[in-house]
Enzyme design. Structure first.
Site: not given
Length: 117
Positions: A46, A64
């Site tokens: 990320r 997520n």
């Protein structure tokens, strides 16, 4: 955040900032939801995606999922979105096995965010 986590995050940002971007991005603006499946959590995925998106003319978010996937909503030139997808697929510390994407209606985003887990 421990010292090891900070070093890892610093490395990820350094790595994403070293990526050689094409000289320009063009194409129609679009909004896509992209799901990355495989070993993509707990490897700085990320942070790398967000750092890269911030260098590009992209807005959106990355987060997520409970099943271990990472999902991103990217908005901007289609060539920039394709570049991010290709870059993330080639990361050595992650193992992207499957990428799924589809078009969305435009979102009201002015920056790129990482949504906490």
């Amino acid at each position: 955040m421990g010292r090891l986590s900070k070093w890892r995050d610093d490395y990820i940002v350094w790595h994403a900032n070293r990526a050689q971007l094409p000289p320009y991005f063009e194409g129609e603006h679009c909004t896509q939801k992209i799901r990355f499946s495989g070993r993509v959590q707990n490897v700085g995925f990320r942070l790398e995606l967000a750092t890269l998106a911030k260098r590009l003319p992209l807005t959106g978010t990355v987060y997520n999922l409970e099943n271990g996937d990472v999902e991103a909503i990217l908005q901007g030139p289609s060539t920039a979105i394709h570049y991010v997808i290709a870059h993330m697929h080639q990361l050595k510390r992650a193992k992207v096995k499957k990428i799924t994407s589809y078009e969305l209606s435009p979102i009201a985003a002015t920056k790129f965010d990482i949504t906490p887990s």
